[in-house]
Write an enzyme that holds these catalytic residues in place. Structure first.
Site, PDB file in Angstrom:
ATOM      1  N   PHE A 441       0.814  -1.210   0.000  1.00 37.96           N
ATOM      2  CA  PHE A 441       0.000   0.000   0.000  1.00 37.96           C
ATOM      3  C   PHE A 441       0.853   1.268   0.000  1.00 37.96           C
ATOM      4  O   PHE A 441       0.447   2.284  -0.584  1.00 37.96           O
ATOM      5  CB  PHE A 441      -0.953  -0.016   1.194  1.00 37.96           C
ATOM      6  CG  PHE A 441      -2.164  -0.861   0.966  1.00 37.96           C
ATOM      7  CD1 PHE A 441      -3.217  -0.397   0.198  1.00 37.96           C
ATOM      8  CD2 PHE A 441      -2.248  -2.139   1.479  1.00 37.96           C
ATOM      9  CE1 PHE A 441      -4.332  -1.172  -0.037  1.00 37.96           C
ATOM     10  CE2 PHE A 441      -3.354  -2.932   1.254  1.00 37.96           C
ATOM     11  CZ  PHE A 441      -4.404  -2.452   0.491  1.00 37.96           C
ATOM     12  N   HIS A 442       2.016   1.238   0.629  1.00 37.35           N
ATOM     13  CA  HIS A 442       2.926   2.388   0.529  1.00 37.35           C
ATOM     14  C   HIS A 442       3.376   2.586  -0.919  1.00 37.35           C
ATOM     15  O   HIS A 442       3.469   3.726  -1.401  1.00 37.35           O
ATOM     16  CB  HIS A 442       4.141   2.185   1.436  1.00 37.35           C
ATOM     17  CG  HIS A 442       3.909   2.585   2.856  1.00 37.35           C
ATOM     18  ND1 HIS A 442       3.238   1.791   3.759  1.00 37.35           N
ATOM     19  CD2 HIS A 442       4.241   3.714   3.535  1.00 37.35           C
ATOM     20  CE1 HIS A 442       3.182   2.393   4.928  1.00 37.35           C
ATOM     21  NE2 HIS A 442       3.778   3.567   4.825  1.00 37.35           N
ATOM     22  N   GLU A 443       3.655   1.484  -1.603  1.00 36.62           N
ATOM     23  CA  GLU A 443       4.073   1.586  -2.995  1.00 36.62           C
ATOM     24  C   GLU A 443       2.939   2.117  -3.876  1.00 36.62           C
ATOM     25  O   GLU A 443       3.167   2.937  -4.777  1.00 36.62           O
ATOM     26  CB  GLU A 443       4.526   0.203  -3.496  1.00 36.62           C
ATOM     27  CG  GLU A 443       5.079   0.196  -4.902  1.00 36.62           C
ATOM     28  CD  GLU A 443       6.402   0.930  -5.031  1.00 36.62           C
ATOM     29  OE1 GLU A 443       6.733   1.340  -6.164  1.00 36.62           O
ATOM     30  OE2 GLU A 443       7.099   1.097  -4.014  1.00 36.62           O
TER      31      GLU A 443
END
Length: 515
Positions: A441-443
């Site tokens: 999700f950070h990516e």
């Protein structure tokens, strides 16, 4: 006149002959502790001074109209004599001559003491003065940086930093954001169908997988197809991730409530499976990622408090924009790719970027986790305001991830970590799976708006896994401060500035504008 010592009390008489008042020790029989600092006690209530000698409080007042003798702390031990003499001339000038005799035979060292900065005593001392020094140094250093930046670049703030004519081209992303509520409604219809027993459990699971997957892929495709601004793309992807996490919690919690209601276990007899559109609507806007039919509620909405928090939100959001435009952008534009070129130059750029990046990160945390989530909770009368803990005192990287974002941490524990353990997955594997989901999700939130898929954010999050074990070892081996310093260095001095430079130059290379 009475002389009361914090270590022992002595009565004294005052003789006034020839305008000279003498306080002399008459006897030293009993010990009597002073009750407060106003009576001459030491600030910490200790009956001893630095040398360990008893402390007495001399207090006296002359005849009516004469000047009062101010209290004075003095040490008086066996053979020690304290005398206060006041002449009429001294009284007229408001001066008092205090003579103290401290006998050489009195021991100067009476107890075992640590130096204030020793490792055993440092956390027992007050560091208010050092804190003030840090503030003064920060003001001085940043004032110089502000002047240097203005002299070198001038005023760089553009009119309409957040909104400009280009923002009008981002309307597809805005429309996509407005259509996201369709997916919670679809999840609600699925739960209604299974409540009425019109569909089986495997079909429910399949439909929820389709709904949650579509909810993520649809905004990703819209963002990739539109040449939108980075800020617009990040905003849409953040909303997408939040809605996805809420949908998973909604489906998982309802599944668990159905299972418990069918089990017939008396311990779970209070669990009732009820599908309510009102509870779902409240959950979708509430500052939480974990679904439950009801939440603790605050009694009322404090309108004045909300107005003050909104004012702070506007101020700190403007501060973030100022730092980004005036400081971060010039540093990044005048840099080279950190992995292509001189190593010392890359280190210098990272260190120079670390200070303004730290300020932006702290402002972001304060604006979102403290101001915005509390404003939202106040407007919705959401009672649980534990959106973060004192992550700045984290003794290891693992503690930081448990304390800095409590909504995500509670979701991970509730819907990922413990379900893995219930399915007999080892703790280490469950731990790695939690970080893997977080890294994905950070990516998504960074790579999709940049349209650069180099996995820098993914690698940065997965790099936290070995750091958790390393900092846990350092904490056990050398104490809490080592792990805390490693955490600050990795996150604020090295990690975040490095990611900023990597994504910026990869984005410029993609656009064919490499420096």
């Amino acid at each position: 006149m009475v002389i009361m010592g914090s270590g022992g009390g002595v009565d004294a008489a005052m003789a006034t002959e020839g305008g000279v008042g003498e306080f002399r020790d008459l006897d030293r029989p009993r010990l009597r502790k002073s009750g407060s600092a106003a009576e001459g006690a030491l600030p910490d209530g200790s009956p001893e001074d630095d040398g360990g000698a008893p402390v007495a409080d001399v207090r006296g007042r002359m005849d009516s109209g004469d000047a009062a003798v101010e209290p004075a702390n003095f040490a008086g031990d066996n053979g020690g004599i304290a005398e206060i003499r006041e002449t009429r001339g001294d009284r007229a000038r408001g001066e008092v001559d205090i003579k103290f005799t401290y006998r050489p035979s009195v021991p100067a060292h009476r107890r075992v003491m640590e130096s204030p900065l020793s490792s055993d005593a440092i956390f027992k001392q007050s560091h208010a003065g050092l804190f003030n020094l840090c503030i003064v140094v920060l003001i001085a250093v940043n004032s110089r940086l502000i002047i240097e930046n203005l002299m070198k670049y001038g005023w760089l703030i553009r009119t309409g930093f957040w909104f400009s004519s280009r923002s009008l081209r981002d309307w597809p992303l805005f429309m996509c954001c407005l259509t996201l509520p369709i997916f919670p409604l679809a999840a609600f219809l699925v739960e209604k169908l299974v409540q009425r027993k019109w569909i089986s459990e495997p079909v429910v699971i399949l439909l929820h997988i389709v709904i949650t997957s579509t909810e993520v892929l649809y905004p990703v495709l819209v963002t990739l197809r539109c040449d939108s601004a980075f800020l617009s793309g990040v905003t849409l992807m953040l909303f997408t991730c939040i809605v996805w996490l809420k949908l998973v919690s909604y489906a998982h919690t309802n599944y668990d409530m159905r299972t418990l209601s069918k089990s017939g276990d008396k311990a779970n007899s209070e669990v009732s499976y009820v599908v309510n559109l009102k509870s779902l609507a409240y959950f979708m806007v509430a500052p939480t990622l974990c679904y439950q039919p009801t939440y603790p509620r605050s009694p009322c909405i404090r309108k004045g408090w909300v107005a003050r928090q909104f004012a702070k939100l506007i101020i700190f959001t403007g501060l973030m924009g100022f730092i980004i435009e005036q400081y971060i952008n010039p540093i990044v534009r005048n840099s080279k790719h950190p992995l292509k070129g001189d190593l010392l130059y890359a280190i210098e750029r990272v260190l120079k970027l670390s200070v303004p990046n730290l300020y932006v990160w702290l402002c972001m945390f304060y604006c979102f986790f403290h101001l915005w989530l509390n404003i939202l909770a106040e407007l919705l009368r959401f009672g649980d305001r534990g959106f973060y803990k004192d992550w700045w005192n984290a003794k290891s990287v693992g503690e930081y991830w448990k304390m800095w974002n409590m909504p995500v941490h509670k979701w991970m524990v509730r819907h990922l970590y413990f379900p893995c353990l219930r399915h007999r997955i080892p703790k280490v594997s469950a731990f790695v799976i939690a970080f893997l989901v977080s890294a994905v999700f950070h990516e998504l939130c960074i790579a999709v708006p940049c349209r650069v898929f180099k996995l820098w954010a993914f690698i940065g999050i997965m790099f936290q896994v070995p750091l958790v074990f390393i900092t846990n070892y350092l904490q056990e081996k050398f104490g809490s401060m080592v792990g805390n310093m490693v955490f600050w260095f990795i996150f604020c001095i090295f990690g975040q500035p490095m990611c900023v430079l990597l994504y910026y130059h990869d984005l410029m290379n993609r656009k064919g504008q490499a420096s």
